[in-house]
Structures are given as C-alpha cells and as structure tokens.
Design a protein around this motif. Structure first.
Motif, mmCIF file in Angstrom:
data_model
loop_
_atom_site.group_PDB
_atom_site.id
_atom_site.type_symbol
_atom_site.label_atom_id
_atom_site.label_comp_id
_atom_site.label_asym_id
_atom_site.label_seq_id
_atom_site.Cartn_x
_atom_site.Cartn_y
_atom_site.Cartn_z
ATOM 1 N N ILE A 109 0.791 -1.249 0.257
ATOM 2 C CA ILE A 109 -0.238 -0.076 0.113
ATOM 3 C C ILE A 109 0.845 1.209 -0.136
ATOM 4 C CG2 ILE A 109 -1.656 1.327 1.301
ATOM 5 C CD1 ILE A 109 -2.707 -1.473 2.661
ATOM 6 N N VAL A 110 0.436 2.232 -0.752
ATOM 7 C CA VAL A 110 1.074 3.484 -0.820
ATOM 8 C C VAL A 110 -0.109 4.555 -0.743
ATOM 9 C CG1 VAL A 110 3.189 2.521 -2.121
ATOM 10 C CG2 VAL A 110 1.617 3.604 -3.452
ATOM 11 N N ASP A 111 0.498 5.609 -0.417
ATOM 12 C CA ASP A 111 -0.060 7.009 -0.377
ATOM 13 C C ASP A 111 -0.062 7.532 -1.694
ATOM 14 O OD1 ASP A 111 -1.699 9.112 1.778
ATOM 15 O OD2 ASP A 111 -0.132 10.380 0.150
ATOM 16 N N PRO A 112 -1.327 8.284 -2.177
ATOM 17 C CA PRO A 112 -1.160 8.912 -3.546
ATOM 18 C C PRO A 112 0.005 9.742 -3.985
ATOM 19 C CG PRO A 112 -3.467 9.005 -2.622
ATOM 20 C CD PRO A 112 -2.547 8.308 -1.405
ATOM 21 N N SER A 113 0.391 10.463 -2.699
ATOM 22 C CA SER A 113 1.518 11.412 -2.990
ATOM 23 C C SER A 113 3.154 10.497 -3.062
ATOM 24 C CB SER A 113 1.791 12.420 -1.995
ATOM 25 O OG SER A 113 1.835 11.987 -0.732
ATOM 26 N N GLU A 114 2.706 9.291 -2.901
ATOM 27 C CA GLU A 114 4.216 8.513 -3.063
ATOM 28 C C GLU A 114 5.004 8.637 -4.122
ATOM 29 O OE1 GLU A 114 6.491 6.044 -0.568
ATOM 30 O OE2 GLU A 114 4.549 6.409 -0.087
ATOM 31 N N PRO A 115 6.409 8.946 -3.857
ATOM 32 C CA PRO A 115 7.234 9.255 -5.242
ATOM 33 C C PRO A 115 7.209 7.973 -5.949
ATOM 34 C CG PRO A 115 8.240 10.000 -3.173
ATOM 35 C CD PRO A 115 6.951 9.112 -2.638
ATOM 36 N N ALA A 116 7.175 8.117 -7.404
ATOM 37 C CA ALA A 116 7.444 7.026 -8.242
ATOM 38 C C ALA A 116 8.481 5.939 -7.942
ATOM 39 C CB ALA A 116 7.483 7.497 -9.639
ATOM 40 N N ASP A 117 9.708 6.645 -7.773
ATOM 41 C CA ASP A 117 10.883 5.653 -7.293
ATOM 42 C C ASP A 117 10.323 4.594 -6.126
ATOM 43 O OD1 ASP A 117 11.027 7.526 -5.612
ATOM 44 O OD2 ASP A 117 13.329 7.653 -5.601
ATOM 45 N N LEU A 143 8.872 -1.161 -5.016
ATOM 46 C CA LEU A 143 7.907 -2.300 -4.608
ATOM 47 C C LEU A 143 7.474 -3.357 -5.839
ATOM 48 C CD1 LEU A 143 5.454 -0.011 -2.243
ATOM 49 C CD2 LEU A 143 7.180 -1.882 -1.410
ATOM 50 N N LEU A 144 7.330 -2.691 -6.889
ATOM 51 C CA LEU A 144 6.932 -3.414 -8.038
ATOM 52 C C LEU A 144 8.272 -4.409 -8.764
ATOM 53 C CD1 LEU A 144 4.941 -0.978 -10.119
ATOM 54 C CD2 LEU A 144 4.025 -2.764 -8.971
ATOM 55 N N ILE A 145 9.276 -3.820 -8.326
ATOM 56 C CA ILE A 145 10.663 -4.747 -8.996
ATOM 57 C C ILE A 145 10.853 -5.887 -7.891
ATOM 58 C CG2 ILE A 145 13.176 -4.499 -9.010
ATOM 59 C CD1 ILE A 145 12.583 -1.831 -10.192
ATOM 60 N N ARG A 146 10.618 -5.616 -6.807
ATOM 61 C CA ARG A 146 10.618 -6.769 -5.601
ATOM 62 C C ARG A 146 9.482 -7.988 -5.705
ATOM 63 N NH1 ARG A 146 10.849 -3.867 0.141
ATOM 64 N NH2 ARG A 146 12.086 -2.188 -0.572
ATOM 65 N N ASP A 147 9.065 -8.141 -6.824
ATOM 66 C CA ASP A 147 8.266 -9.307 -7.112
ATOM 67 C C ASP A 147 6.639 -9.191 -7.024
ATOM 68 O OD1 ASP A 147 9.278 -11.185 -8.653
ATOM 69 O OD2 ASP A 147 9.712 -12.562 -7.133
ATOM 70 N N PHE A 148 6.192 -7.899 -6.513
ATOM 71 C CA PHE A 148 4.901 -7.709 -6.144
ATOM 72 C C PHE A 148 4.233 -7.177 -7.875
ATOM 73 C CE2 PHE A 148 6.668 -6.633 -2.264
ATOM 74 C CZ PHE A 148 5.716 -7.234 -1.459
ATOM 75 N N PRO A 149 3.198 -8.127 -8.059
ATOM 76 C CA PRO A 149 2.440 -7.672 -9.469
ATOM 77 C C PRO A 149 1.829 -6.472 -9.442
ATOM 78 C CG PRO A 149 1.178 -9.145 -8.198
ATOM 79 C CD PRO A 149 2.184 -9.000 -7.319
ATOM 80 N N ALA A 150 1.533 -5.720 -8.412
ATOM 81 C CA ALA A 150 0.653 -4.449 -8.160
ATOM 82 C C ALA A 150 0.938 -3.905 -7.108
ATOM 83 C CB ALA A 150 -0.866 -4.534 -8.661
ATOM 84 N N VAL A 151 0.542 -2.564 -6.820
ATOM 85 C CA VAL A 151 0.736 -1.662 -5.654
ATOM 86 C C VAL A 151 -0.745 -1.117 -5.507
ATOM 87 C CG1 VAL A 151 1.846 0.176 -4.274
ATOM 88 C CG2 VAL A 151 3.273 -1.198 -5.725
ATOM 89 N N LEU A 152 -1.305 -1.181 -4.227
ATOM 90 C CA LEU A 152 -2.488 -0.463 -4.262
ATOM 91 C C LEU A 152 -2.296 0.873 -3.585
ATOM 92 C CD1 LEU A 152 -4.485 -3.181 -2.156
ATOM 93 C CD2 LEU A 152 -4.824 -2.354 -4.624
ATOM 94 N N VAL A 153 -3.023 1.790 -4.064
ATOM 95 C CA VAL A 153 -3.039 3.265 -3.660
ATOM 96 C C VAL A 153 -4.322 3.452 -2.807
ATOM 97 C CG1 VAL A 153 -2.860 5.839 -4.280
ATOM 98 C CG2 VAL A 153 -2.018 4.143 -5.687
ATOM 99 N N VAL A 154 -3.765 3.896 -1.482
ATOM 100 C CA VAL A 154 -4.842 4.020 -0.213
ATOM 101 C C VAL A 154 -5.004 5.443 0.216
ATOM 102 C CG1 VAL A 154 -5.760 3.276 1.700
ATOM 103 C CG2 VAL A 154 -4.838 1.471 0.048
ATOM 104 N N GLU A 155 -6.187 5.982 0.228
ATOM 105 C CA GLU A 155 -5.918 7.390 0.804
ATOM 106 C C GLU A 155 -7.344 7.365 1.871
ATOM 107 O OE1 GLU A 155 -5.729 11.906 -0.607
ATOM 108 O OE2 GLU A 155 -7.302 10.523 -1.693
ATOM 109 N N LYS A 156 -7.127 7.772 3.121
ATOM 110 C CA LYS A 156 -8.083 7.637 4.151
ATOM 111 C C LYS A 156 -8.726 6.148 4.217
ATOM 112 C CE LYS A 156 -9.068 12.417 3.623
ATOM 113 N NZ LYS A 156 -9.971 13.721 2.995
ATOM 114 N N GLY A 157 -7.916 5.203 4.243
ATOM 115 C CA GLY A 157 -8.338 3.810 4.526
ATOM 116 C C GLY A 157 -9.055 3.169 3.358
ATOM 117 N N ARG A 158 -9.353 3.871 2.412
ATOM 118 C CA ARG A 158 -10.042 3.279 1.268
ATOM 119 C C ARG A 158 -9.071 3.321 -0.084
ATOM 120 N NH1 ARG A 158 -15.044 2.198 1.986
ATOM 121 N NH2 ARG A 158 -15.488 2.117 -0.202
ATOM 122 N N ILE A 159 -9.300 2.377 -0.793
ATOM 123 C CA ILE A 159 -8.571 2.033 -2.099
ATOM 124 C C ILE A 159 -8.821 3.161 -3.154
ATOM 125 C CG2 ILE A 159 -7.881 0.438 -3.934
ATOM 126 C CD1 ILE A 159 -8.472 -1.936 -2.242
#
Length: 135
Positions: A91-99, A104-120
């Motif tokens: 999980i990352v915040d919408p303001s999370e830097p791209a790097d 996270l994606l390079i570490r074998d995760f197929p996707a990353v969720l963007v969560v704000e105020k507890g909601r995707i």
C-alpha cells in the motif's frame, strides 16, 4: 522498460499520476466463485480483497483459485475468499514518489494499491507505468 522508468523518475511523478482507477475488488466474505467470475470478466490475474470498511486485507490470485480447486475440488467455489486469500498487496499514499512505487514493483509484487483515508483509490501495475508513456 528501463528507459520508461528513467523518464517517469525524471518527471518526479507521484503514485496518483499513473494509478489506474476505479479498482475492482472482492469482499472477504464473498465466494471464490464470485472472485473467479470477476477475474474472468475483467481479464485480471489478481483481485484486492477488502473488509466491510473497504480496507485491503488480502489478495486473490489466479493461482490461489487453482490451488483451491486442486485441493478441494468442486467445493472450492463455495469457499469464502477470506479462507484462501493471500497477503495484501503493498500500500502507498497517492503522493508516494514514483521511485518508491517502482521499488515495490521490482520486488516481485504484481501491483501496488494506492490508499487514501483507509480506502483504495487506485492500483498501479508494471503495465500502467509502461502504458503511461505509450499512450
């Protein structure tokens, strides 16, 4: 792919700049049959699993469903998602830097969720990053 990653990093992009939304999810109390139908309908290989408040609590992958079928046969599709789900995607915040997202994606995760105020509010896959520069 590396050129695309370098271009995105040079722009000082944030997660909100290249996330895909809305995000299709499955509730932890739903059946595997429902999860499989949603995945088939949308052509997805994984679905975020959410609780009653919409917070991510796990992930269902194609392999999760296949393993359940192999183990439980015809009973698999009546099982609850919460009984076979795997760990939630990062999980990352919408303001999370791209790097940070790329790391996270390079570490074998197929996707990353963007969560704000507890909601995707979005999801980022490797394809989303590449598509941003192709479209």
């Amino acid at each position: 792919i590396m050129r695309v990653l370098e271009e995105v990093l040079a722009e000082k992009s944030r997660a909100k700049d290249f996330m895909h939304h809305p995000v299709v999810t499955i509730h932890e109390g739903d059946t595997l049959k429902k999860a499989a139908k949603i995945m088939w309908e949308y052509g997805y290989s994984q679905l975020p699993v959410v609780d009653e408040k919409g917070f991510p609590v796990g992930t269902i992958y194609e392999n999760t469903i296949i393993n359940a079928i192999m183990r439980y046969r015809e009973k698999a599709f009546d099982m609850k998602v919460k009984d076979v789900m795997e760990k939630a995607l990062p999980i990352v915040d919408p303001s999370e830097p791209a790097d940070r997202v790329f790391d996270l994606l390079i570490r074998d995760f197929p996707a990353v969720l963007v969560v704000e105020k507890g909601r995707i509010v979005g999801i980022i896959t490797k394809s989303d990053i590449i598509a941003r520069h192709l479209l």
